[in-house]
Design an enzyme around this catalytic site. Sequence first.
Site, short mmCIF file in Angstrom:
data_model
loop_
_atom_site.label_atom_id
_atom_site.label_comp_id
_atom_site.label_asym_id
_atom_site.label_seq_id
_atom_site.Cartn_x
_atom_site.Cartn_y
_atom_site.Cartn_z
N HIS A 17 0.82 -1.22 0.00
CA HIS A 17 0.00 0.00 0.00
C HIS A 17 0.86 1.27 0.00
O HIS A 17 2.05 1.25 0.31
CB HIS A 17 -0.91 0.01 1.23
CG HIS A 17 -0.17 0.02 2.53
ND1 HIS A 17 0.41 1.15 3.05
CD2 HIS A 17 0.13 -0.97 3.40
CE1 HIS A 17 1.01 0.88 4.18
NE2 HIS A 17 0.86 -0.42 4.43
N ARG A 66 -5.97 1.29 4.09
CA ARG A 66 -4.80 1.71 3.31
C ARG A 66 -4.57 0.80 2.12
O ARG A 66 -4.10 1.25 1.06
CB ARG A 66 -3.56 1.79 4.20
CG ARG A 66 -3.16 0.53 4.97
CD ARG A 66 -2.10 0.88 5.99
NE ARG A 66 -1.57 -0.25 6.75
CZ ARG A 66 -2.09 -0.73 7.87
NH1 ARG A 66 -3.19 -0.18 8.37
NH2 ARG A 66 -1.50 -1.73 8.51
N GLU A 90 -2.11 -6.91 7.76
CA GLU A 90 -0.76 -6.89 8.30
C GLU A 90 -0.69 -7.72 9.59
O GLU A 90 -1.70 -8.05 10.21
CB GLU A 90 -0.34 -5.45 8.59
CG GLU A 90 1.08 -5.26 9.10
CD GLU A 90 2.16 -5.80 8.15
OE1 GLU A 90 2.25 -7.05 8.03
OE2 GLU A 90 2.91 -4.98 7.59
#
Length: 217
Positions: A17, A66, A90
Site C-alpha cells: 500500500h 490503506r 498486516e
Amino acid sequence: MNGTPAGRGRRLVLWRHGQTAWNLERRFQGTTDIPLTEVGVRQARRAARLLAALRPDAVIASDLQRARATAAELTEITGLAATHDAALRETYAGDWQGLTHEEILERYGEQYTAWKRGETVRRGGGELETEVADRAAPAVLAAADKLPDGGTLVVVSHGGTLRTTIGRLLGLPSHHWEGLGGLSNCCWSVLGEGARGWRLLEHNAGTLPEPVLGDDD
C-alpha cells in the site's frame, strides 16, 4: 509449500500500500486501520497506471483501508472488482501497535533483538510470522488457482504480510524470510510460475518488470 502445478505460466504481483502518516512516524501499524496520506494516494495512482499495463486478470486486497484505497486506484483504471480479504491484513503485533520504532526498542528491546536474530517471537504478544503466512499464502494461492493460464493476479497488502507470503511461496525456511528485505510504499514484487513452482522475478520494484533475456530465462 508452493501448491502450484507447473506449466500454467501465471504471475503474482505483490503490491504494498501507499504511504500513511504512521509510516512517516515509523510507528508500528499492524492491524490498526490507518488511511493513506495525500502522498500515499498519489503513489497508488502512479503505480496503478504502471500495473494496469500488465493487464491483470484479478485483484485481491487486505480489507484495511490503506490497502483498499491503494487497490481502488488500480480497479478504477482496469474495471476489475477487487476482492477484500482479512487474511491479507498486516501482522497483528499486540502491544507494539501504535508505538514508534524508538518506543519499541525502549520498552521491548530484548524481544526486538531476539526477533531480529531470527528467533520465534510473538512481537507485542501478537502473531508469529509463520502464522501470518499460514493465513495469507493460502488466500493468494486460492485466488491464483482461479486465473487463466498465463494470467496475472495483483495482491494488495502490507510489507510484513507480503514478505512472509513471498517466503512461503518460494519455499524458504522462515528464518530466511528477513533476507528478502522490505517493500517500499507502493512498490511491488513479482513471482512467476516456473517448472518447479514459484520463483522471484522482481523485488521492491517501482517500474514495469522487464522480461529476462539470456541464458537464465
